[in-house]
Write an enzyme that holds these catalytic residues in place. Structure first.
Site, PDB file in Angstrom:
ATOM      1  N   CYS A 260      12.183  -8.581 -92.991  1.00  0.00           N
ATOM      2  CA  CYS A 260      12.799  -9.538 -93.910  1.00  0.00           C
ATOM      3  C   CYS A 260      14.289  -9.268 -94.065  1.00  0.00           C
ATOM      4  CB  CYS A 260      12.108  -9.489 -95.263  1.00  0.00           C
ATOM      5  SG  CYS A 260      10.476 -10.228 -95.206  1.00  0.00           S
TER       6      CYS A 260
ATOM      7  N   ALA B 215     -18.889  -7.076-120.573  1.00  0.00           N
ATOM      8  CA  ALA B 215     -18.964  -8.174-121.535  1.00  0.00           C
ATOM      9  C   ALA B 215     -19.712  -7.643-122.744  1.00  0.00           C
ATOM     10  CB  ALA B 215     -19.703  -9.365-120.940  1.00  0.00           C
TER      11      ALA B 215
ATOM     12  N   GLY C 136     -23.552   0.230-114.906  1.00  0.00           N
ATOM     13  CA  GLY C 136     -23.753   0.152-116.343  1.00  0.00           C
ATOM     14  C   GLY C 136     -22.933   1.198-117.095  1.00  0.00           C
TER      15      GLY C 136
ATOM     16  N   GLU D 145       9.996 -13.515 -98.864  1.00  0.00           N
ATOM     17  CA  GLU D 145      11.431 -13.711 -98.656  1.00  0.00           C
ATOM     18  C   GLU D 145      11.676 -14.794 -97.610  1.00  0.00           C
ATOM     19  OE1 GLU D 145       9.604 -10.975 -98.569  1.00  0.00           O
ATOM     20  OE2 GLU D 145      10.783  -9.145 -98.832  1.00  0.00           O
TER      21      GLU D 145
HETATM   22  C1  AOF Z   1       3.670  -8.793 -97.257  1.00  0.00           C
HETATM   23  N1  AOF Z   1       4.213  -9.899 -97.849  1.00  0.00           N
HETATM   24  O1  AOF Z   1       5.884 -10.960 -98.835  1.00  0.00           O
HETATM   25  C2  AOF Z   1       6.229  -8.741 -98.196  1.00  0.00           C
HETATM   26  C3  AOF Z   1       5.658  -7.582 -97.583  1.00  0.00           C
HETATM   27  O2  AOF Z   1       1.213  -7.021 -92.858  1.00  0.00           O
HETATM   28  P1  AOF Z   1       2.641  -7.146 -92.419  1.00  0.00           P
HETATM   29  O3  AOF Z   1       2.915  -6.595 -91.104  1.00  0.00           O
HETATM   30  O4  AOF Z   1       3.140  -8.547 -92.624  1.00  0.00           O
HETATM   31  O5  AOF Z   1       3.526  -6.249 -93.405  1.00  0.00           O
HETATM   32  C4  AOF Z   1       3.057  -5.753 -94.586  1.00  0.00           C
HETATM   33  C5  AOF Z   1       4.127  -4.888 -95.238  1.00  0.00           C
HETATM   34  O6  AOF Z   1       5.335  -5.628 -95.395  1.00  0.00           O
HETATM   35  C6  AOF Z   1       3.733  -4.469 -96.629  1.00  0.00           C
HETATM   36  O7  AOF Z   1       3.020  -3.271 -96.652  1.00  0.00           O
HETATM   37  C7  AOF Z   1       5.085  -4.274 -97.287  1.00  0.00           C
HETATM   38  O8  AOF Z   1       5.586  -2.994 -96.968  1.00  0.00           O
HETATM   39  C8  AOF Z   1       6.000  -5.271 -96.618  1.00  0.00           C
HETATM   40  N2  AOF Z   1       6.362  -6.428 -97.467  1.00  0.00           N
HETATM   41  N3  AOF Z   1       4.371  -7.665 -97.141  1.00  0.00           N
HETATM   42  O9  AOF Z   1       2.518  -8.841 -96.828  1.00  0.00           O
HETATM   43  C9  AOF Z   1       5.451  -9.926 -98.326  1.00  0.00           C
HETATM   44  N4  AOF Z   1       7.495  -8.759 -98.646  1.00  0.00           N
HETATM   45 ZN    ZN Z   2       9.002  -8.537 -95.229  1.00  0.00          ZN
END
Ligand code: AOF
Ligand code: ZN
Length: 363
Positions: A78, A148, A283, A46
């Site tokens: 965000c 495979a 396997g 975001e």
């Molecule tokens: C992400 N990427 O684009 C969005 C996430 O590791 P942090 O502190 O940056 O936060 C991870 C958490 O943030 C993830 O478990 C999820 O709940 C939220 N959204 N996380 O890494 C993103 N939008």
């Molecule tokens: Zn976020």
């Protein structure tokens, strides 16, 4: 949302254990910004998309493949970035099961007067993020079964020759799967027969993964090639400590004793170690054990255009098999494409996507 999902997928090799997330900012029907989560710890999708849009984000709609977060993690919430940018409408594919979010992100936006819609392409988004969602919702790693085979369903000749059934393009595709999963797992039969390195040779993930061998009686020799590569090695056994144990531990392996080396117990221990996804490469006995236990989400592999035949030539799954066709685990949403002369396929265990969708508020 389709564009946002395509962007999200670009983070495939670098985001674990975080989700793959993509976002698009739409203003008057025009895309004014887009972004995705590039690597774990980096900016969320975001924030990337809003930064790309700049002032054009005012009064715009944000499409995002996962509910926006509302907590301070490795990065700030965000929701705050969305409100500060002046976005008036947010469309999210599904809710985030992270206990710190779970609807709180969407609720916060709604409370601030943003129009919120959830649900479009939820099944697609869930499929893309199985490796993020399965550990959170089921408390165990995502399991992908892989093989495979020849077009007539053999993984080796009756004499045991198996290298190579698939061509170079499909083999490269199969190697990339290792970079996508936290761990690669084989049984001791395969470890002894093929002496595989189980490593990430393509470097897509930018670091080594965990190699796992199910070795009930600790028959793996300390000279096995998998000890030459970087990254953790985990051996699951029923054997007691002794010289074999010490020799393997001396090579750097973590030897883990389980009452029974069976899929559920192994996955439970892997989950405790923070492994969120496992690629099961064989396997046949191991693949059959996971299949019979119903402990898998994805089934994938290559079918090569040759006919091997032979009553004694093996298929991908061993074990006793199912008794009646009506009891067979089924695979749905099957997709396939060409890789060189081979077909590669990928499907999801029947019932898996609807159940996970329901858990993230999408039906
Ligand atoms: C992400 N990427 O684009 C969005 C996430 O590791 P942090 O502190 O940056 O936060 C991870 C958490 O943030 C993830 O478990 C999820 O709940 C939220 N959204 N996380 O890494 C993103 N939008
Ligand atoms: Zn976020």
């Amino acid at each position: 949302m389709r564009r946002a999902l395509a962007l999200a997928a670009r983070g495939r090799y670098r985001t674990s254990p975080n989700p793959m997330v993509g976002a698009v900012v739409l203003r008057d029907g025009r895309r004014v910004g887009e972004g995705y989560h590039r690597r774990v710890g980096g900016p969320h999708a975001e924030v990337e998309a809003l930064a790309a849009a700049g002032a054009a984000a005012r009064a715009a709609t944000l499409f995002v493949t996962l509910e926006p977060c509302d907590h301070h993690g490795r990065t700030p919430p965000c929701t705050e970035a969305i409100l500060a940018a002046g976005v008036v409408r947010v469309v999210a594919a599904h809710r985030d099961p992270d206990p710190r979010v779970r609807g709180a992100g969407l609720a916060r936006l709604r409370a601030a007067g943003v129009e919120v819609e959830e649900g479009p392409l939820a099944a697609e988004a869930v499929r893309l993020n199985l490796r993020y969602l399965v550990p959170k919702l089921l408390g165990r790693p995502l399991v992908t079964l892989k093989w495979a085979a020849s077009l007539d369903g053999k993984i080796a000749t009756a004499g045991g020759e198996s290298q190579w059934i698939s061509g170079p393009a499909a083999r490269r595709w199969a190697l990339a799967l290792r970079d996508e999963h936290d761990a690669v797992l084989v049984g001791i039969g395969t470890a002894l027969a093929d002496d595989p390195r189980l490593d990430r040779r393509l470097g897509l993930a930018g670091g080594p993964g965990t190699r796992v061998v199910l070795d009930r009686r600790l028959r793996l020799p300390p000279t096995a090639r998998l000890f030459d590569g970087p990254g953790p090695v985990l051996l699951y056994t029923e054997a007691a400590e002794g010289p074999a144990w010490e020799a393997l531990a001396g090579r750097g392996a973590a030897v883990v004793r389980l009452e029974r080396v069976e899929p559920a117990a192994v996955l439970g221990d892997l989950a405790r170690r923070g492994v969120g996804s496992v690629l099961v490469e064989g396997g046949g006995e191991i693949l059959a054990a996971f299949a019979a236990a119903g402990l898998f989400e994805r089934v994938t592999g290559a079918l090569a255009p040759l006919l091997i035949g032979g009553r004694a030539a093996l298929g991908p799954l061993g074990g006793n098999g199912i008794g009646r066709l009506a009891e067979a685990p089924r695979v749905e949403s099957l997709r396939w494409r060409r890789r060189g002369a081979d077909l590669v396929f990928e499907g999801v265990r029947e019932g898996c996507l609807p159940a996970l969708c329901a858990s993230v508020g999408a039906s």
